[in-house]
Write a protein that holds these residues in place. Structure first.
Motif, PDB file in Angstrom:
ATOM      1  N   ARG A 147       0.857  -1.195   0.000  1.00  8.88           N
ATOM      2  CA  ARG A 147       0.000   0.000   0.000  1.00  8.88           C
ATOM      3  C   ARG A 147       0.887   1.237   0.000  1.00  8.88           C
ATOM      4  NH1 ARG A 147      -4.900   1.468   4.328  1.00  8.88           N
ATOM      5  NH2 ARG A 147      -6.267   2.468   2.771  1.00  8.88           N
ATOM      6  N   PRO A 154      -7.958  -2.731   4.510  1.00 13.38           N
ATOM      7  CA  PRO A 154      -7.154  -1.745   5.244  1.00 13.38           C
ATOM      8  C   PRO A 154      -7.024  -2.017   6.738  1.00 13.38           C
ATOM      9  CG  PRO A 154      -8.562  -0.635   3.652  1.00 13.38           C
ATOM     10  CD  PRO A 154      -8.983  -2.080   3.652  1.00 13.38           C
ATOM     11  N   TYR A 211      -4.840  -5.029   7.309  1.00 12.79           N
ATOM     12  CA  TYR A 211      -3.466  -4.684   6.936  1.00 12.79           C
ATOM     13  C   TYR A 211      -2.749  -4.008   8.102  1.00 12.79           C
ATOM     14  CZ  TYR A 211       0.216  -2.900   3.788  1.00 12.79           C
ATOM     15  OH  TYR A 211       1.410  -2.619   3.164  1.00 12.79           O
ATOM     16  N   PRO A 235      -3.030   7.113   3.873  1.00 11.74           N
ATOM     17  CA  PRO A 235      -3.014   6.150   2.763  1.00 11.74           C
ATOM     18  C   PRO A 235      -3.406   6.814   1.446  1.00 11.74           C
ATOM     19  CG  PRO A 235      -4.915   5.774   4.181  1.00 11.74           C
ATOM     20  CD  PRO A 235      -4.077   6.805   4.860  1.00 11.74           C
ATOM     21  N   PRO A 249      -4.838  -1.498  -0.458  1.00  8.93           N
ATOM     22  CA  PRO A 249      -3.778  -2.507  -0.482  1.00  8.93           C
ATOM     23  C   PRO A 249      -3.886  -3.399  -1.717  1.00  8.93           C
ATOM     24  CG  PRO A 249      -4.831  -2.408   1.682  1.00  8.93           C
ATOM     25  CD  PRO A 249      -5.677  -1.602   0.756  1.00  8.93           C
TER      26      PRO A 249
END
Length: 473
Positions: free
Chosen positions: A223, A275, A278, A299, A303
Motif C-alpha cells: 500500500r 485496510p 493490513y 493512505p 492494499p
C-alpha cells in the motif's frame, strides 16, 4: 514504438553483414541485456507483449511493480556504469539517496543492525520509475528499436537432417499484424518469471534445463502512503521475517512524496488485503517501526495483494547440448524469493558477465561461457535466499548440515551486528553483493561474531534453526 521490424540487412560489398540481436522481454533484465548487446551488435530489437507506458506508470506484465523493490548497492553501481548520470536523473525525479547502513533501519531476528556510515550507497525508488528511465535510455541508443504489443511465438532454427541446430531468428505475432519471422544472429530470452523457455527448447529438439525449486508460500500485500519530510527519521525500514515471527515488512521512501509499504507473510499467516486487517498485521511484526509509520501516514490507495511464485533456478550450465544463437537471461534464468531484493541486481551482474563474454567472441560457445559465468553470479544470492527460506519448518527442501550451521552462524552474526557496526557492515556488504560470502567468515569478522557477549540479553525472537524431518533430509 510501433515501427516495423525488418530483417537483418547486409552492408555494401566488402563489409561484414550487419549483426542483429533480438531481446524478448522489455523488463529490467531485457533492457540491461539490450544495453550491453549494443556494444557488439549493429542492431538490437527489443520486443514485449505489453503496451509500454511512456513514463513511469506500472504495467500489466510487471505485476510486482506495485510493490516495494530493492536495488542493492552493487546493482546501483552497475546501472550507473551502463547509464552514466542515471543516479542523478532518478534523484531529480524524486528517488531518495541513502547510506544503506546509516539511513536504513534493518531488523533481523528482531534485532536492529547498528547504524553507521558505510559507503554503501543506495536509492529508494519505485520499480516503474526505475524501469521507465532505463527503458527511455535504452530506446535512445543508436540501432535500438523497442516494439510493444508484440509476442514472441518461438525461436526459429536451422534444421539439418530433421534435427534443429542454431537459432536464426524468432517468429513474432504483433498486434494488428499477421505472424512474421525475423532473422537474428542472437535471440535472448528475457521473458521473466512467466517465460516459455522450457517449451521452446523442447520444440527445437533440446532437453530442458534441470531445475531447482523452493516454495516459501510467501504472500505480499502493498500500500502507498503520503510521505512528509522528517515524519519517520529514516529513509527506509526493513523488518525481516524470522522463525519465531514469520512476518515481515518494508517501508521505502520513494518519488512523489510517498512511502511504499509492503507486508509479507508465509503459509496461512499472511497479510490481509483490507485496510483494517493490513494495519493489524503490521502491528504483529517483530518490531513496531512500520506500524507506527502507518498510524501517522495518510493512505493513498487500497492494499494490493500478490502471491509470490515458487523460486526456480534453471541450470542451463549443466546442459550438454544447447542451440547456438540463443541465450536465457535474468528471471528466465533464475527467479528468486523477492523478499531478499536480489533480482534486479543479479540481472545487472549478468549484464556485466554478458559484456565480458561478448568481448571474447560472439560465435561458438557463447551460451556455454555465459551460463557458466551467470551460474557463479547466481550461486551467492541463491544460497542466501534458499538458506533463509529453509529456516522455516513449513518450507520443503533438504537441510544438510552446511545449511543448518550457516543459519545458526547468521543468528549469532545478527546478534553481534546489533552492537558492532563492523559486523553489520560485513553483513550488508555480502547482502548487497559487494563482497563474497567468505567475507563473513574472515578472521576479523569471525572473532567479533563468536566472542562472548558482555551483559547482552538474547532477543525474544532468536530461536534455534529447526532440524529437517527425516523425509526432507
Amino acid at each position: 514504438m510501433a515501427k516495423r521490424i525488418v530483417r537483418t540487412a547486409t552492408t555494401p560489398t566488402g563489409h561484414r553483414p550487419t549483426r542483429h540481436a533480438v531481446v524478448v522481454g522489455a523488463g529490467m533484465g531485457g533492457l540491461l541485456a539490450a544495453r550491453v548487446l549494443t556494444e557488439t551488435y549493429d542492431r538490437v530489437t527489443v520486443i514485449d507483449r505489453d503496451a509500454l507506458p511512456g513514463g513511469s506508470a506500472p504495467r500489466r506484465g510487471v505485476p510486482q511493480g506495485h510493490h516495494a523493490h530493492g536495488l542493492l548497492s552493487r546493482g546501483r553501481e552497475i546501472l550507473e556504469d551502463l547509464f552514466p548520470g542515471l543516479t542523478a536523473d532518478l534523484i531529480e525525479a524524486g528517488a531518495v539517496p541513502c547510506d544503506l547502513q546509516n539511513d536504513v533501519r534493518w531488523y533481523n531476528d528482531g534485532r536492529r543492525l547498528h547504524p553507521a556510515p558505510s559507503g554503501l550507497r543506495g536509492l529508494t525508488v519505485s520499480r516503474p520509475l526505475l524501469e521507465g528511465r532505463v527503458r527511455s535510455r535504452v530506446a535512445a541508443l543508436p540501432g535500438v528499436v523497442i516494439h510493444e504489443r508484440c509476442e514472441a511465438v518461438e525461436p526459429v532454427a536451422v534444421v539439418d537432417d530433421g534435427r534443429a541446430g542454431a537459432v536464426t531468428g524468432v517468429r513474432l505475432l504483433r498486434a494488428g499484424h499477421g505472424p512474421e519471422e525475423v532473422a537474428a544472429d542472437l535471440v535472448v530470452n528475457a521473458t521473466g518469471r512467466g517465460n516459455r523457455g522450457t517449451e521452446w527448447l523442447r520444440r527445437l529438439g533440446y532437453e530442458p534445463a534441470p531445475e531447482e525449486r523452493v516454495d516459501s508460500r510467501l504472500v505480499y500485500v502493498s500500500r502507498e502512503y503520503r510521505r512528509r519530510p522528517g515524519d519517520a527519521g529514516f529513509t527506509a525500514v526493513i523488518v525481516g521475517h524470522g522463525v519465531a515471527v514469520p512476518r515481515g515488512g518494508v517501508a521505502l521512501g520513494a518519488e512523489g512524496d510517498r512511502w511504499l509499504v509492503t507486508l509479507f507473510g508465509m503459509g496461512d499467516d499472511v497479510p490481509p488485503a483490507d485496510p483494517d486487517g493490513y494495519h493489524r498485521f503490521a502491528e504483529r511484526l517483530a518490531v513496531p517501526d512500520v506500524h507506527r509509520l502507518l498510524e501517522r501516514a495518510e493512505p493513498l490507495g487500497a492494499p494490493r495483494l500478490m502471491r509470490i511464485p515458487v523460486s526456480v533456478r534453471r541450470r542451463y550450465e549443466r546442459l550438454a547440448r544447447f542451440p547456438e544463437g540463443y541465450l536465457v537471461f535474468g528471471d528466465a534464468l533464475c527467479q528468486f524469493n523477492p523478499s531478499y531484493g536480489q533480482g534486479m541486481t543479479v540481472a545487472a551482474c549478468e549484464a556485466v558477465a554478458l559484456r565480458e563474454c561478448l568481448a571474447d567472441g560472439v560465435r561458438g560457445d557463447l551460451a556455454r561461457r555465459f551460463f557458466t559465468r551467470a551460474a557463479r553470479i547466481i550461486d551467492v544470492p541463491w544460497d542466501i535466499s534458499v538458506c533463509g527460506d529453509l529456516r522455516f519448518p513449513s518450507v520443503e527442501g533438504p537441510r544438510p548440515a552446511r545449511v543448518r550451521l550457516l543459519n545458526r552462524y547468521l543468528g549469532r552474526l545478527h546478534a553481534a551486528a546489533e552492537s558492532d557496526p563492523l559486523v553489520g557492515h560485513a553483513f550488508l556488504s555480502v547482502a548487497n553483493l559487494e563482497a563474497p560470502p567468505q567475507h563473513l567468515l574472515s578472521p576479523g569478522v569471525l572473532a567479533r561474531v563468536l566472542r562472548p557477549r558482555s551483559g547482552g540479553t538474547p532477543s525474544p525472537y532468536e530461536v534455534a534453526v529447526p532440524e529437517a524431518s527425516p523425509a526432507a533430509r
